[in-house]
Design a protein around this motif. Sequence first.
Motif, PDB file in Angstrom:
ATOM      1  N   SER A 135      -8.230 -28.570 -28.395  1.00 42.91           N
ATOM      2  CA  SER A 135      -9.365 -29.380 -27.932  1.00 42.91           C
ATOM      3  C   SER A 135      -9.331 -30.720 -28.639  1.00 42.91           C
ATOM      4  CB  SER A 135     -10.716 -28.728 -28.199  1.00 42.91           C
ATOM      5  OG  SER A 135     -10.617 -27.534 -28.783  1.00 42.91           O
TER       6      SER A 135
ATOM      7  N   THR B 192      -8.987 -33.242 -21.130  1.00 43.89           N
ATOM      8  CA  THR B 192     -10.117 -33.378 -20.202  1.00 43.89           C
ATOM      9  C   THR B 192     -10.313 -34.834 -19.796  1.00 43.89           C
ATOM     10  OG1 THR B 192     -11.208 -31.377 -20.910  1.00 43.89           O
ATOM     11  CG2 THR B 192     -12.637 -33.079 -20.014  1.00 43.89           C
TER      12      THR B 192
ATOM     13  N   GLN C  37     -14.798 -28.561 -16.175  1.00 44.33           N
ATOM     14  CA  GLN C  37     -15.078 -27.494 -17.135  1.00 44.33           C
ATOM     15  C   GLN C  37     -16.491 -26.992 -16.919  1.00 44.33           C
ATOM     16  OE1 GLN C  37     -14.669 -27.833 -21.411  1.00 44.33           O
ATOM     17  NE2 GLN C  37     -12.780 -28.940 -21.076  1.00 44.33           N
ATOM     18  N   ALA C  38     -16.753 -25.744 -17.237  1.00 39.95           N
ATOM     19  CA  ALA C  38     -18.086 -25.152 -17.161  1.00 39.95           C
ATOM     20  C   ALA C  38     -18.607 -25.127 -15.725  1.00 39.95           C
ATOM     21  CB  ALA C  38     -19.070 -25.893 -18.056  1.00 39.95           C
TER      22      ALA C  38
ATOM     23  N   MET D 119     -20.893 -23.523 -14.338  1.00 45.32           N
ATOM     24  CA  MET D 119     -22.352 -23.545 -14.152  1.00 45.32           C
ATOM     25  C   MET D 119     -22.835 -24.982 -13.986  1.00 45.32           C
ATOM     26  SD  MET D 119     -24.693 -21.322 -13.880  1.00 45.32           S
ATOM     27  CE  MET D 119     -26.472 -21.278 -13.800  1.00 45.32           C
ATOM     28  N   ASN D 120     -22.279 -25.885 -14.806  1.00 43.27           N
ATOM     29  CA  ASN D 120     -22.721 -27.275 -14.746  1.00 43.27           C
ATOM     30  C   ASN D 120     -22.192 -27.994 -13.508  1.00 43.27           C
ATOM     31  OD1 ASN D 120     -23.672 -26.591 -17.202  1.00 43.27           O
ATOM     32  ND2 ASN D 120     -22.089 -27.651 -18.367  1.00 43.27           N
TER      33      ASN D 120
ATOM     34  N   GLY E   7     -19.842 -15.091 -13.654  1.00 46.33           N
ATOM     35  CA  GLY E   7     -19.021 -16.229 -14.111  1.00 46.33           C
ATOM     36  C   GLY E   7     -17.746 -16.372 -13.291  1.00 46.33           C
TER      37      GLY E   7
ATOM     38  N   ARG F 274     -18.544 -17.548  -9.713  1.00 42.97           N
ATOM     39  CA  ARG F 274     -18.869 -18.992  -9.701  1.00 42.97           C
ATOM     40  C   ARG F 274     -17.587 -19.809  -9.686  1.00 42.97           C
ATOM     41  NH1 ARG F 274     -23.413 -18.183 -13.157  1.00 42.97           N
ATOM     42  NH2 ARG F 274     -22.121 -18.300 -15.000  1.00 42.97           N
ATOM     43  N   GLN F 275     -16.651 -19.389 -10.553  1.00 44.49           N
ATOM     44  CA  GLN F 275     -15.409 -20.156 -10.685  1.00 44.49           C
ATOM     45  C   GLN F 275     -14.588 -20.073  -9.396  1.00 44.49           C
ATOM     46  OE1 GLN F 275     -14.366 -22.781 -12.228  1.00 44.49           O
ATOM     47  NE2 GLN F 275     -14.649 -21.867 -14.225  1.00 44.49           N
TER      48      GLN F 275
ATOM     49  N   GLU G 154      -9.731 -26.093 -17.603  1.00 46.57           N
ATOM     50  CA  GLU G 154     -10.127 -24.874 -18.327  1.00 46.57           C
ATOM     51  C   GLU G 154     -10.878 -23.904 -17.403  1.00 46.57           C
ATOM     52  OE1 GLU G 154      -9.298 -24.148 -21.421  1.00 46.57           O
ATOM     53  OE2 GLU G 154      -9.067 -26.011 -22.546  1.00 46.57           O
TER      54      GLU G 154
ATOM     55  N   SER H 239     -11.569 -20.394 -19.237  1.00 45.36           N
ATOM     56  CA  SER H 239     -12.093 -20.203 -20.594  1.00 45.36           C
ATOM     57  C   SER H 239     -13.480 -19.581 -20.483  1.00 45.36           C
ATOM     58  CB  SER H 239     -12.141 -21.525 -21.359  1.00 45.36           C
ATOM     59  OG  SER H 239     -12.956 -22.420 -20.697  1.00 45.36           O
ATOM     60  N   ALA H 240     -13.856 -18.810 -21.471  1.00 47.97           N
ATOM     61  CA  ALA H 240     -15.149 -18.122 -21.513  1.00 47.97           C
ATOM     62  C   ALA H 240     -15.241 -16.964 -20.520  1.00 47.97           C
ATOM     63  CB  ALA H 240     -16.317 -19.081 -21.295  1.00 47.97           C
TER      64      ALA H 240
END
Length: 327
Positions: free
Chosen positions: A42, A47, A97-98, A100-101, A155, A158-159, A178, A181-182
């Motif tokens: 990171s 990114t 990334q993420a 949800m966002n 999760g 969503r992805q 990513e 990830s998570a």
Amino acid sequence: MALLDVERLRAYYMLRRGSVKAVDGIDMQIYEREIVGIVGESGCGKTTLARVLALDITPPLKLVDGRIVIDDIDVTQIPIPEARKRVSGTKVAIIPQAAMNALVPTLRVRDFIADVLKEKRGIEKKEAIELAKKRFEELNLPIRALDLYPFELSGGMRQRALIALATLLNPSILIADEPTSALDVSTQKTVLATLYEVYSKGFVKSIIFISHDIATVRQIATRIIVMYAGKIVEVGPTDEIIEKPLHPYTKLLMYSILTPEIQIRKRVDEVKHYRLVGEPPSLINPPQGCRFHPRCPFAMDICRKEELTMIEVEPRRYVSCWLYVKK
Ligand code: SF4
């Protein structure tokens, strides 16, 4: 000819305390029908590179120099908002990334996609939802997910929904930042499978897969680019990078992967007495010479003074390291 051709790319975060050189002199090409993994710790600029390639360039991030040609369109010759209109969703799409966002929590998935397609491409709601339904069917995703809010999806779902939505207009290049990830290991596999499916079914021509985890990247990428401190330090076909990494950073990164794989570790035995210690350098004042020298167990005098550009050591194998310069 390359689908994506990047030359001397520099993109900095212009902060009051100085400019953060997150992408600092990158040359790269992405060709049709390949999945390219970009790996690094990171903070190495992955990114930021993804954002710049997707033309998501808003202050404090600034495109300082360089050229980006996407599918024959030199987007650096056009004002960024105009360039974004021309290529976003059709030539290049990004899954940020993420997950949800990336979705809007107060909108059902179908309303979110209708808004995005209306705003970006002027596509009417009915047509947008039909496109989404068709793509969900093609990827064996449950169509009822379109009627749910993001928080109602798991999760992994969503992805996978984001992968479907990002590829609705069959972009030439899909950038996935990513995407796994998570997620737990079994969910990671289903997300990777969906990514591979959009590629194998021809919904995208090529994929750029960004991850800090070389073990995940090798499951899907045909070629790997290794980044360190805003620069590319090694490039090569995945099998060759895994079999015979060249750059000391790649070797240490592979040796320190979180889920150690014995076979991988054996291949980089020469670094077994070392660890990837310390942190990547400040990108406001990066070290002179090779940026990896403060952490490199093989650093020589020249490494601290002179920067090296990429050299081709074997066909399709590029590395930026003084160890490979013939004396
Ligand atoms: Fe290490 Fe020198 Fe190679 Fe940099 S150029 S990775 S410091 S040996």
